[in-house]
Design a protein around this motif. Structure first.
Motif, PDB file in Angstrom:
ATOM      1  N   ASP A 295       0.858  -1.187   0.000  1.00 41.23           N
ATOM      2  CA  ASP A 295       0.000   0.000   0.000  1.00 41.23           C
ATOM      3  C   ASP A 295       0.895   1.238   0.000  1.00 41.23           C
ATOM      4  OD1 ASP A 295       0.968   0.334   2.582  1.00 41.23           O
ATOM      5  OD2 ASP A 295      -0.965  -0.014   3.577  1.00 41.23           O
ATOM      6  N   GLY A 296       0.310   2.408   0.201  1.00 42.31           N
ATOM      7  CA  GLY A 296       1.072   3.651   0.145  1.00 42.31           C
ATOM      8  C   GLY A 296       2.055   3.836   1.272  1.00 42.31           C
ATOM      9  N   TYR A 297       2.038   2.919   2.257  1.00 44.67           N
ATOM     10  CA  TYR A 297       2.969   3.002   3.383  1.00 44.67           C
ATOM     11  C   TYR A 297       4.036   1.909   3.347  1.00 44.67           C
ATOM     12  CZ  TYR A 297      -0.673   6.040   5.264  1.00 44.67           C
ATOM     13  OH  TYR A 297      -1.592   7.052   5.447  1.00 44.67           O
ATOM     14  N   GLY A 298       3.970   1.039   2.356  1.00 49.97           N
ATOM     15  CA  GLY A 298       4.936  -0.048   2.263  1.00 49.97           C
ATOM     16  C   GLY A 298       4.472  -1.337   2.905  1.00 49.97           C
ATOM     17  N   ARG A 299       3.229  -1.399   3.367  1.00 53.19           N
ATOM     18  CA  ARG A 299       2.718  -2.617   3.999  1.00 53.19           C
ATOM     19  C   ARG A 299       2.350  -3.659   2.945  1.00 53.19           C
ATOM     20  NH1 ARG A 299      -1.386   0.458   8.099  1.00 53.19           N
ATOM     21  NH2 ARG A 299      -2.133   1.165   6.062  1.00 53.19           N
ATOM     22  N   THR A 300       2.696  -4.907   3.199  1.00 56.74           N
ATOM     23  CA  THR A 300       2.247  -6.002   2.355  1.00 56.74           C
ATOM     24  C   THR A 300       0.941  -6.541   2.930  1.00 56.74           C
ATOM     25  OG1 THR A 300       3.320  -7.799   3.581  1.00 56.74           O
ATOM     26  CG2 THR A 300       4.668  -6.598   1.975  1.00 56.74           C
ATOM     27  N   SER A 322      14.413   5.327  -1.071  1.00 51.36           N
ATOM     28  CA  SER A 322      14.738   6.020   0.184  1.00 51.36           C
ATOM     29  C   SER A 322      13.492   6.620   0.816  1.00 51.36           C
ATOM     30  CB  SER A 322      15.776   7.117  -0.069  1.00 51.36           C
ATOM     31  OG  SER A 322      16.988   6.585  -0.528  1.00 51.36           O
ATOM     32  N   HIS A 323      12.685   7.260  -0.007  1.00 53.08           N
ATOM     33  CA  HIS A 323      11.482   7.909   0.532  1.00 53.08           C
ATOM     34  C   HIS A 323      10.473   6.872   1.019  1.00 53.08           C
ATOM     35  CE1 HIS A 323       9.130  11.449   1.281  1.00 53.08           C
ATOM     36  NE2 HIS A 323       8.093  10.948   0.637  1.00 53.08           N
ATOM     37  N   GLU A 324      10.346   5.784   0.273  1.00 50.42           N
ATOM     38  CA  GLU A 324       9.472   4.709   0.725  1.00 50.42           C
ATOM     39  C   GLU A 324       9.942   4.163   2.072  1.00 50.42           C
ATOM     40  OE1 GLU A 324       7.493   2.411  -3.070  1.00 50.42           O
ATOM     41  OE2 GLU A 324       9.594   1.991  -2.627  1.00 50.42           O
ATOM     42  N   VAL A 329       9.020   3.334   7.849  1.00 53.20           N
ATOM     43  CA  VAL A 329       9.549   3.371   9.218  1.00 53.20           C
ATOM     44  C   VAL A 329       8.729   4.297  10.108  1.00 53.20           C
ATOM     45  CG1 VAL A 329      11.496   4.234  10.570  1.00 53.20           C
ATOM     46  CG2 VAL A 329      11.892   2.650   8.680  1.00 53.20           C
ATOM     47  N   GLU A 330       8.343   5.446   9.574  1.00 54.60           N
ATOM     48  CA  GLU A 330       7.549   6.373  10.383  1.00 54.60           C
ATOM     49  C   GLU A 330       6.181   5.772  10.708  1.00 54.60           C
ATOM     50  OE1 GLU A 330       7.599  10.192   8.473  1.00 54.60           O
ATOM     51  OE2 GLU A 330       9.649  10.587   9.146  1.00 54.60           O
ATOM     52  N   LYS A 331       5.636   4.996   9.786  1.00 54.20           N
ATOM     53  CA  LYS A 331       4.372   4.306  10.056  1.00 54.20           C
ATOM     54  C   LYS A 331       4.576   3.226  11.113  1.00 54.20           C
ATOM     55  CE  LYS A 331      -0.024   4.012   8.943  1.00 54.20           C
ATOM     56  NZ  LYS A 331      -0.944   5.163   9.169  1.00 54.20           N
ATOM     57  N   ILE A 332       5.658   2.475  10.998  1.00 53.99           N
ATOM     58  CA  ILE A 332       5.967   1.429  11.978  1.00 53.99           C
ATOM     59  C   ILE A 332       6.117   2.025  13.376  1.00 53.99           C
ATOM     60  CG2 ILE A 332       7.812  -0.147  12.722  1.00 53.99           C
ATOM     61  CD1 ILE A 332       8.254  -0.770   9.711  1.00 53.99           C
ATOM     62  N   ALA A 333       6.713   3.208  13.436  1.00 52.09           N
ATOM     63  CA  ALA A 333       6.966   3.861  14.724  1.00 52.09           C
ATOM     64  C   ALA A 333       5.733   4.554  15.296  1.00 52.09           C
ATOM     65  CB  ALA A 333       8.110   4.857  14.584  1.00 52.09           C
ATOM     66  N   HIS A 338       2.663  10.977   5.180  1.00 48.92           N
ATOM     67  CA  HIS A 338       1.873  10.975   3.952  1.00 48.92           C
ATOM     68  C   HIS A 338       2.199   9.725   3.157  1.00 48.92           C
ATOM     69  CE1 HIS A 338       0.238  14.998   4.319  1.00 48.92           C
ATOM     70  NE2 HIS A 338       1.439  15.471   4.610  1.00 48.92           N
ATOM     71  N   GLN A 339       1.220   9.178   2.460  1.00 45.31           N
ATOM     72  CA  GLN A 339       1.481   8.043   1.593  1.00 45.31           C
ATOM     73  C   GLN A 339       2.351   8.470   0.407  1.00 45.31           C
ATOM     74  OE1 GLN A 339      -1.729   5.317   0.630  1.00 45.31           O
ATOM     75  NE2 GLN A 339      -3.072   6.291   2.125  1.00 45.31           N
ATOM     76  N   MET A 340       3.060   7.513  -0.143  1.00 46.51           N
ATOM     77  CA  MET A 340       3.913   7.789  -1.301  1.00 46.51           C
ATOM     78  C   MET A 340       3.081   8.287  -2.482  1.00 46.51           C
ATOM     79  SD  MET A 340       6.664   7.841  -3.117  1.00 46.51           S
ATOM     80  CE  MET A 340       8.012   6.975  -2.308  1.00 46.51           C
TER      81      MET A 340
END
Length: 464
Positions: A295-300, A322-324, A329-333, A338-340
């Protein structure tokens, strides 16, 4: 007993190592797993060392044309081994820099081949032993590799991938470049400037096919003028080592297949994601033609498994990875990034001349139903470009006529890979033509062409 982390990152390319640093800044306990060299393909075998090579060819070109600047440079030549050595030293310096950053940010570096064995678990093979790691979250950042031709695998002798093309032991005399994307055009530009007879074969109707059509047309003329032979709408039906070189069966637009012999060939037809044999299949991680779906945050689709960079699909660019990584990481934390937005990712080709773009091409904007205002300003109208002896190229801007939104920007010419960021920032800030028109641009600079292109879209260009 397995070491436990908040986050383990598989792969240390520009996505992986940047994600590791940001995770550490956010207070997470982080490990990064790397099977080769820190920095990944981009730093060691891609973006950085190729730019070192291209800088060499650029200077060599200027030396050969010194008289146009009122200078004399006689008996100009080069030492190929030293050219390659400089490129490798640049990569080595940056590799050492990444090592320092990992240490500074207290990121644990685990060398070896990593495999995700279960949710939250990895095994890392280090020769005869295996290390087990536990993590609340895992980011897959394993990158990609060059795609081989199905009928001719690269042998490193006469048939090259980008990795072979960066460390040549001999200079090609007659070079075939298969594919005219950024990688193909960059290598064609380098070897042509260094004296090789270069031919590019491209299946699609134009070179640099993802770029604006006017940019492609300009590059076609520019590269042809430099002596590069361009065969568009042309297929390759065979490629095989032959008599110390390589023989290609080239199918031309008229359907005729012609055999031609070259000293070397570079295969630049795309990439293959490194998603095999790392445990994703057993976990049920969804992929699309080998690329991990996110998704836009890198989640599978599997909780706790994330993916960034080339393994997730186009655009295959270091800065996108890099931006992804930072977003994930910011979502994980627990943050709210913002989504990519892939529409705001710039693309750059470091050939001579350079190409850079962001957003929609004019054709794509028309297809999307926009009413357009398009501005275009030539390098020949810019004082700094003329003074530099770089008066070929243009800047093009595409606006939504109704709202003034900057839909896209497209450049070709000297240093445009540096200039494009101005338009990237403008799009990120949702700037309209009004703010760009009222911005003061320093004189004399190449950036003035950006201003003039915007003015030109609304019939207000001053110098053209």
């Amino acid at each position: 007993m397995a070491d436990t982390y908040d986050l383990v990152i598989l792969g240390s390319g520009p996505g992986g190592y940047v994600a590791a640093i940001r995770a550490s800044q956010l207070g997470l306990k982080v490990a990064i797993v790397e099977r080769e060299r820190l920095g990944g393909i981009c730093l060691n075998w891609g973006c950085i060392p190729t730019k070192a090579l291209l800088r060499t060819s650029e200077i060599y070109h200027y030396m050969q044309n010194a008289e146009s600047y009122g200078l004399k440079a006689d008996n100009v030549g080069f030492d190929l081994a030293k050219v390659v050595d400089r490129s490798r030293k640049v990569a080595g310096q940056l590799n050492a820099g990444v090592k320092g950053l990992m240490k500074k940010n207290k990121v644990t570096v685990v060398e070896g081949v990593g495999t995700v064995t279960a949710k939250g678990k990895l095994s890392v093979k280090q020769g005869d032993k295996t290390v087990e790691l536990l993590a609340k979250n895992i980011i897959v950042a394993t990158g990609a590799r060059a795609r081989d031709l199905p009928f001719a695998k690269a042998d490193g002798k006469t048939i090259w991938t980008y990795r072979h093309a960066m460390v040549p032991t001999e200079m090609p005399t007659k070079l075939l470049v298969i594919g005219s994307g950024a990688i193909g055009v960059e290598f064609a530009s380098f070897y042509n400037d260094m004296g090789a007879d270069v031919t590019i074969v491209e299946m699609l109707p134009r070179i640099l096919p993802v770029e604006d059509e006017e940019v492609s047309a300009f590059m076609n003329k520019a590269l042809t003028k430099q002596g590069i032979k361009l065969l568009t709408g042309t297929g390759l039906e065979g490629l095989a080592p032959s008599g110390g070189g390589v023989t290609a069966k080239i199918k031309h637009k008229d359907g005729k297949v012609v055999e031609e012999t070259f000293s070397h060939a570079i295969v630049a037809i795309g990439i293959v994601p490194n998603t095999e044999n790392i445990g994703l299949e057993a976990l049920g991680v969804e992929t699309d033609r080998g690329h991990i779906k996110t998704d836009g945050y890198g989640r599978t689709n599997v909780d706790g498994i994330w993916a960034i960079g080339d393994v997730t699909g186009a655009p295959w660019l270091a800065h996108k990875a890099s931006h992804e990584g930072i977003i994930a990481v910011e979502k994980i934390a627990g943050g709210s990034p913002h989504q990519m937005d892939k529409a705001n990712i710039p693309g750059c080709t470091y050939s001579r001349p350079q190409v850079a773009s962001v957003g929609m091409t004019e054709a794509k904007a028309k297809e999307a139903g926009y009413e357009l205002k398009v501005g275009k300003f030539p390098f020949i109208g810019n004082g700094k470009a003329i003074a530099l002896g770089e008066a070929e190229g243009f800047v093009k801007t595409v606006f939504d006529a109704k709202t003034g939104e900057l839909l896209g920007a497209h450049m070709v010419g000297a240093e445009v890979t540096e200039l494009i960021q101005g338009y990237v920032v403008a799009r990120q800030l949702e700037t309209t033509e009004a703010e760009l028109m009222e911005t003061v641009f320093a004189h004399p600079t190449l950036s003035e062409m950006m201003h003039e292109s915007v003015l030109g879209a609304y019939g207000r260009s001053i110098h053209y």
